[in-house]
Design a protein around this motif. Structure first.
Motif, PDB file in Angstrom:
ATOM      1  N   ARG A  27       0.855  -1.186   0.000  1.00 12.71           N
ATOM      2  CA  ARG A  27       0.000   0.000   0.000  1.00 12.71           C
ATOM      3  C   ARG A  27       0.889   1.233   0.000  1.00 12.71           C
ATOM      4  O   ARG A  27       2.076   1.154   0.268  1.00 12.71           O
ATOM      5  CB  ARG A  27      -0.902   0.027   1.242  1.00 12.71           C
ATOM      6  N   LYS A  28       0.282   2.402  -0.273  1.00 13.32           N
ATOM      7  CA  LYS A  28       1.066   3.627  -0.351  1.00 13.32           C
ATOM      8  C   LYS A  28       0.627   4.713   0.624  1.00 13.32           C
ATOM      9  O   LYS A  28       1.355   5.663   0.849  1.00 13.32           O
ATOM     10  CB  LYS A  28       1.018   4.202  -1.769  1.00 13.32           C
ATOM     11  N   THR A  29      -0.554   4.600   1.192  1.00 12.38           N
ATOM     12  CA  THR A  29      -1.094   5.654   2.040  1.00 12.38           C
ATOM     13  C   THR A  29      -1.154   5.211   3.498  1.00 12.38           C
ATOM     14  O   THR A  29      -1.768   4.190   3.812  1.00 12.38           O
ATOM     15  CB  THR A  29      -2.509   6.060   1.565  1.00 12.38           C
ATOM     16  N   ILE A  30      -0.549   5.989   4.374  1.00  8.12           N
ATOM     17  CA  ILE A  30      -0.621   5.724   5.814  1.00  8.12           C
ATOM     18  C   ILE A  30      -1.939   6.285   6.325  1.00  8.12           C
ATOM     19  O   ILE A  30      -2.263   7.441   6.081  1.00  8.12           O
ATOM     20  CB  ILE A  30       0.559   6.392   6.561  1.00  8.12           C
ATOM     21  N   THR A  31      -2.675   5.464   7.045  1.00 11.21           N
ATOM     22  CA  THR A  31      -3.954   5.884   7.629  1.00 11.21           C
ATOM     23  C   THR A  31      -3.795   6.065   9.140  1.00 11.21           C
ATOM     24  O   THR A  31      -2.773   5.676   9.723  1.00 11.21           O
ATOM     25  CB  THR A  31      -5.042   4.832   7.365  1.00 11.21           C
ATOM     26  N   GLY A  32      -4.811   6.626   9.750  1.00 14.09           N
ATOM     27  CA  GLY A  32      -4.819   6.755  11.206  1.00 14.09           C
ATOM     28  C   GLY A  32      -4.704   5.402  11.884  1.00 14.09           C
ATOM     29  O   GLY A  32      -4.007   5.253  12.894  1.00 14.09           O
ATOM     30  N   ASN A  33      -5.360   4.409  11.329  1.00  9.20           N
ATOM     31  CA  ASN A  33      -5.273   3.054  11.897  1.00  9.20           C
ATOM     32  C   ASN A  33      -3.854   2.505  11.806  1.00  9.20           C
ATOM     33  O   ASN A  33      -3.409   1.773  12.690  1.00  9.20           O
ATOM     34  CB  ASN A  33      -6.259   2.111  11.212  1.00  9.20           C
ATOM     35  N   ASP A  34      -3.136   2.846  10.730  1.00  5.88           N
ATOM     36  CA  ASP A  34      -1.743   2.410  10.601  1.00  5.88           C
ATOM     37  C   ASP A  34      -0.887   3.008  11.719  1.00  5.88           C
ATOM     38  O   ASP A  34      -0.009   2.337  12.267  1.00  5.88           O
ATOM     39  CB  ASP A  34      -1.159   2.819   9.251  1.00  5.88           C
TER      40      ASP A  34
END
Length: 122
Positions: free
Chosen positions: A72-79
């Motif tokens: 994946r390429k996008t860091i999310t809050g959950n990450d």
């Protein structure tokens, strides 16, 4: 070896102050946590500036490693929450989960373009 890596990282921060978070933001956050008559020495602000910048890099690096594994390429809050859990920062998880949920509720129904514009203004 790990100590050498940490020393090298600290030297990079000092050598490249553009990588540090803005001192004005750090000062504001520190003042909010202190009594009105408290003062903070420049040395203390500088120390916190380096520490929080390193902390953000540490958490982001862990999240980035997870993204690479998941392709994946996008860091999310959950990450970020998962990374903090993996790194042992469990004391902060409940607060962050509440914050993330409130933020999601506040942004629900707001078009993505408007959210980006609002975030850039803050």
């Amino acid at each position: 070896k790990k100590m050498a890596d940490e020393s090298s990282s600290a030297q990079q921060l000092v050598a490249n102050p553009d990588r540090l978070l803005p001192i004005a933001n750090i000062s504001r956050i520190m003042k909010q946590a202190l009594p009105a008559n408290a003062k903070v020495a420049k040395e203390a602000k500088d120390c916190i500036q380096e520490c929080v910048t390193e902390f953000i890099g540490f958490i982001t690096s862990e999240a980035s490693d997870r993204l690479a594994k998941d392709d994946r390429k996008t860091i999310t809050g959950n990450d970020i929450i998962d990374s903090m859990r993996a790194l042992g920062f469990n004391d902060y998880l409940a607060f962050l989960q509440v914050f993330l949920e409130k933020r999601r509720k506040a942004l629900k129904g707001v078009p993505a373009a408007k959210r980006r514009k609002k975030n850039q203004a803050s």
